[in-house]
Every structure is written in structure tokens, then in C-alpha cells.
Design an enzyme around this catalytic site. Structure first.
Site, PDB file in Angstrom:
ATOM      1  N   ASN A   8      47.015 -24.379  75.791  1.00 35.02           N
ATOM      2  CA  ASN A   8      48.065 -24.618  76.496  1.00 35.02           C
ATOM      3  C   ASN A   8      47.908 -25.728  77.703  1.00 35.02           C
ATOM      4  OD1 ASN A   8      50.509 -24.750  77.975  1.00 35.02           O
ATOM      5  ND2 ASN A   8      50.453 -22.639  78.578  1.00 35.02           N
ATOM      6  N   TRP A   9      48.262 -27.054  77.296  1.00 33.68           N
ATOM      7  CA  TRP A   9      48.026 -28.168  78.240  1.00 33.68           C
ATOM      8  C   TRP A   9      48.937 -28.078  79.398  1.00 33.68           C
ATOM      9  CZ3 TRP A   9      46.851 -33.204  74.790  1.00 33.68           C
ATOM     10  CH2 TRP A   9      45.563 -32.908  73.919  1.00 33.68           C
ATOM     11  N   LYS A  10      49.890 -27.361  79.322  1.00 26.72           N
ATOM     12  CA  LYS A  10      51.103 -27.414  80.245  1.00 26.72           C
ATOM     13  C   LYS A  10      51.518 -28.737  80.543  1.00 26.72           C
ATOM     14  CE  LYS A  10      48.646 -23.169  82.297  1.00 26.72           C
ATOM     15  NZ  LYS A  10      48.856 -22.372  83.061  1.00 26.72           N
ATOM     16  N   HIS A  92      56.207 -17.807  78.094  1.00 25.02           N
ATOM     17  CA  HIS A  92      55.115 -18.121  79.035  1.00 25.02           C
ATOM     18  C   HIS A  92      55.815 -17.675  80.414  1.00 25.02           C
ATOM     19  CE1 HIS A  92      51.880 -19.861  81.482  1.00 25.02           C
ATOM     20  NE2 HIS A  92      51.352 -19.746  80.243  1.00 25.02           N
ATOM     21  N   GLU A  94      55.096 -18.628  83.201  1.00 23.48           N
ATOM     22  CA  GLU A  94      55.609 -20.342  83.987  1.00 23.48           C
ATOM     23  C   GLU A  94      57.167 -20.370  83.565  1.00 23.48           C
ATOM     24  OE1 GLU A  94      52.325 -22.809  83.448  1.00 23.48           O
ATOM     25  OE2 GLU A  94      51.099 -21.459  84.472  1.00 23.48           O
ATOM     26  N   GLU A 165      49.108 -12.044  78.755  1.00 23.69           N
ATOM     27  CA  GLU A 165      48.658 -12.694  79.657  1.00 23.69           C
ATOM     28  C   GLU A 165      49.124 -12.053  80.881  1.00 23.69           C
ATOM     29  OE1 GLU A 165      48.153 -17.071  78.452  1.00 23.69           O
ATOM     30  OE2 GLU A 165      50.051 -17.031  79.000  1.00 23.69           O
ATOM     31  N   GLY A 171      45.523 -18.774  85.695  1.00 26.24           N
ATOM     32  CA  GLY A 171      45.009 -20.120  86.596  1.00 26.24           C
ATOM     33  C   GLY A 171      44.461 -19.731  87.765  1.00 26.24           C
ATOM     34  N   SER A 211      42.412 -17.257  82.509  1.00 23.57           N
ATOM     35  CA  SER A 211      41.395 -17.718  83.079  1.00 23.57           C
ATOM     36  C   SER A 211      40.234 -17.613  82.311  1.00 23.57           C
ATOM     37  CB  SER A 211      40.966 -17.070  84.369  1.00 23.57           C
ATOM     38  OG  SER A 211      41.932 -17.381  85.454  1.00 23.57           O
ATOM     39  N   GLY A 232      44.399 -22.257  79.149  1.00 21.71           N
ATOM     40  CA  GLY A 232      45.022 -23.103  79.844  1.00 21.71           C
ATOM     41  C   GLY A 232      44.107 -24.431  80.478  1.00 21.71           C
ATOM     42  N   GLY A 233      43.697 -23.752  81.764  1.00 15.92           N
ATOM     43  CA  GLY A 233      42.701 -24.757  82.259  1.00 15.92           C
ATOM     44  C   GLY A 233      41.602 -25.273  81.749  1.00 15.92           C
TER      45      GLY A 233
HETATM   46  C1  PEP Z   1      48.036 -19.897  80.436  1.00 12.45           C
HETATM   47  O1  PEP Z   1      48.519 -20.929  81.009  1.00 12.45           O
HETATM   48  O2  PEP Z   1      48.676 -19.762  79.516  1.00 12.45           O
HETATM   49  C2  PEP Z   1      46.742 -19.775  80.650  1.00 12.45           C
HETATM   50  C3  PEP Z   1      46.074 -18.851  80.210  1.00 12.45           C
HETATM   51  O3  PEP Z   1      46.086 -20.568  81.542  1.00 12.45           O
HETATM   52  P1  PEP Z   1      44.628 -20.377  82.424  1.00 12.45           P
HETATM   53  O4  PEP Z   1      43.820 -20.455  81.394  1.00 12.45           O
HETATM   54  O5  PEP Z   1      44.368 -21.641  83.317  1.00 12.45           O
HETATM   55  O6  PEP Z   1      44.683 -19.230  83.251  1.00 12.45           O
END
Ligand code: PEP
Length: 248
Positions: A8-10, A92, A94, A165, A171, A211, A232-233
Site C-alpha cells: 500500500n503505497w498510500k 483502510h 485511514e 490491521e 505506521g 509496521s 505500507g512504509g
Molecule cells: C498500511 O498502511 O496498511 C500499513 C500496514 O502501513 P505500515 O506497514 O506502514 O504500518
């Protein structure tokens, strides 16, 4: 089940040139890997990345709207399908934080399924809900409402993935421990079994997000029994994402 590793590049990266570089590097690194890698870039990069016709990765979207017509700024599931998207992340946290309700999530899942995309339904409790012991209640509610009125047959055909999640882990660098992830995995599988029966429920992939990194990736699959990860990150760094893929 072949592990599913979703990126997930957001709202990243800021240029198409960088998106292309990252996409191409991940495609190269994904060659010969056992896991299925799905890249979910910002909408605006999807047509350009789709035109690159990469062989080792699949394309997904970070959201999909449930209707076409007078809905300024929205992108429908059907539109995404035309540009090579095979998956769509829905619900998601967010997006839920911006006001997306379980009812909207449900409409989006239905639209994604009827457009022939594979839905990735995100669910998870907040830090406060976790402290108050409400994780099970939250997961059951989000599954019940998010999948309301979707038949067992549709669930079986849609290749539905549920992404657990926990919001407090996204994050933050503070990933869920594998025991807790395993408990959530069991709650989700049992809830799906209660709603859809064992055979349909067992076809659903349950993945973990929050994370993740190359050091903790394998534990979520080996110890917590997850069928993959949503990252994500770490997915914005080709080396890290390929290192995660290489664990499986
Ligand atoms: C996400 O955005 O779904 C996510 C899991 O982000 P991260 O890996 O950065 O926690």
C-alpha cells in the site's frame, strides 16, 4: 495457500518517475518468488504503471467507489478494472478515519466484487478498543457489516482477502506481536465460518498489516498463521519490500 503480499503505497511517491522506478525494481525482485505481490499505487499512477506490463507483480487500487455518475473525485471499481487492476483495498483505517462507515465499506465491497476485482477488506481495532478488551467485538462488527448481504457463492468466487490491521500498529513501528495476531486470525476465521460455513470461510485469505518489515514478516505467517501481509512504509523501499517477499 500462496502467500499474498500487498504493498500500500498510500499517497507516495510524489512523481511518476519515482513510481515507475519502484514498480520496475519490485517487479525485477519478485521474479521467481513464491508469494504473490500486489502493488497498490495512487490512482493517478495506475494507467502508466499498467502500461509497463510487468510480469511478476499484480496491480491493485487503494480504494474503489461504488457508483458512477455525479460523484466528484471518485473512481469506480469498473474503471480500475479497465486499467489492469486485479485487487482493491477497501475500508483502510485511514479512510475510515475520514468518515468511511461500515455501510459504505459494504457498498464498495459489493461494487468491487461485481466488477471482478478481488477485495481486500481492512478491519482492526484502535488502541483504545484494544485496551478496553473490545478487539473481538470490533472485528465481528466490521466483518458482519462490511460483508452484509454478500452471498457465500460471491465470497467464494471473489477471492476475498481480509486484512487484519490493528490501527495502533499502522505506521508506528510498533507491530502487533504474533500471539495477538494469531488470536485475531482465529476470531476472523471463526466469524467467517459462522457466517459462510467452513468451506467458503477456508477459501478466504487472512493477512496482517501494521509496521511489517523483513525481520518480522515471516513470524506473522509461520507463528500467527496469516496468509500474507499488507505493507505500507516498507513497501516504498524496493529493497525492503523484496526482502519481505523473499522470506516466503
Ligand atoms: C498500511 O498502511 O496498511 C500499513 C500496514 O502501513 P505500515 O506497514 O506502514 O504500518
Amino acid at each position: 495457500m500462496r502467500p499474498l503480499i500487498v504493498a500500500n503505497w498510500k499517497c507516495n511517491p510524489s512523481t511518476f518517475a519515482d513510481a515507475k522506478k519502484l514498480f520496475t525494481a519490485v517487479d525485477r525482485g519478485a521474479k521467481g518468488k513464491r508469494a504473490t505481490a500486489v502493488i497498490c499505487p495512487p490512482f493517478v499512477f495506475i494507467p502508466g504503471l499498467s502500461a509497463l506490463k510487468k510480469k511478476n507483480i499484480k496491480l491493485g487500487a487503494q480504494d474503489a467507489f461504488f457508483q458512477e455518475g455525479p460523484f466528484t473525485s471518485q473512481i469506480s471499481a469498473k474503471m480500475l478494472k479497465q486499467f489492469g487492476c486485479e485487487y482493491a483495498i477497501i475500508g483502510h483505517s485511514e479512510r475510515r478515519a475520514l468518515g468511511e462507515s461500515d455501510e459504505i465499506v459494504n457498498k464498495k465491497i459489493k461494487a468491487v466484487v461485481s466488477a471482478g476485482l478481488c477485495p481486500i477488506l481492512c478491519i482492526g481495532e484502535s488502541g483504545q478498543e484494544r485496551e478496553e478488551g473490545k478487539t473481538k467485538e470490533v472485528l465481528e462488527r466490521q466483518l458482519g457489516l462490511g460483508l452484509k448481504d454478500i452471498s457465500r457463492f460471491k465470497i467464494q468466487d471473489s477471492k476475498l482477502t481480509i486484512a487484519y490491521e490493528p490501527i495502533w500498529a499502522i505506521g508506528t513501528g510498533n507491530a502487533c506481536d504474533t500471539d495477538r495476531a494469531k488470536e485475531a486470525n482465529i476470531i476472523i476465521r471463526k466469524t467467517m465460518t459462522r457466517i459462510y460455513g467452513k468451506s467458503a470461510a477456508n477459501k478466504v485469505k487472512i493477512i496482517y498489516g501494521g509496521s511489517t518489515n523483513p525481520d518480522n514478516a515471516l513470524g506473522f505467517v509461520k507463528e500467527a498463521g496469516m496468509n500474507g501481509l499488507l505493507s505500507g512504509g516498507a513497501s516504498l523501499d524496493a529493497k525492503k519490500f523484496i526482502a519481505i517477499l523473499s522470506k516466503f
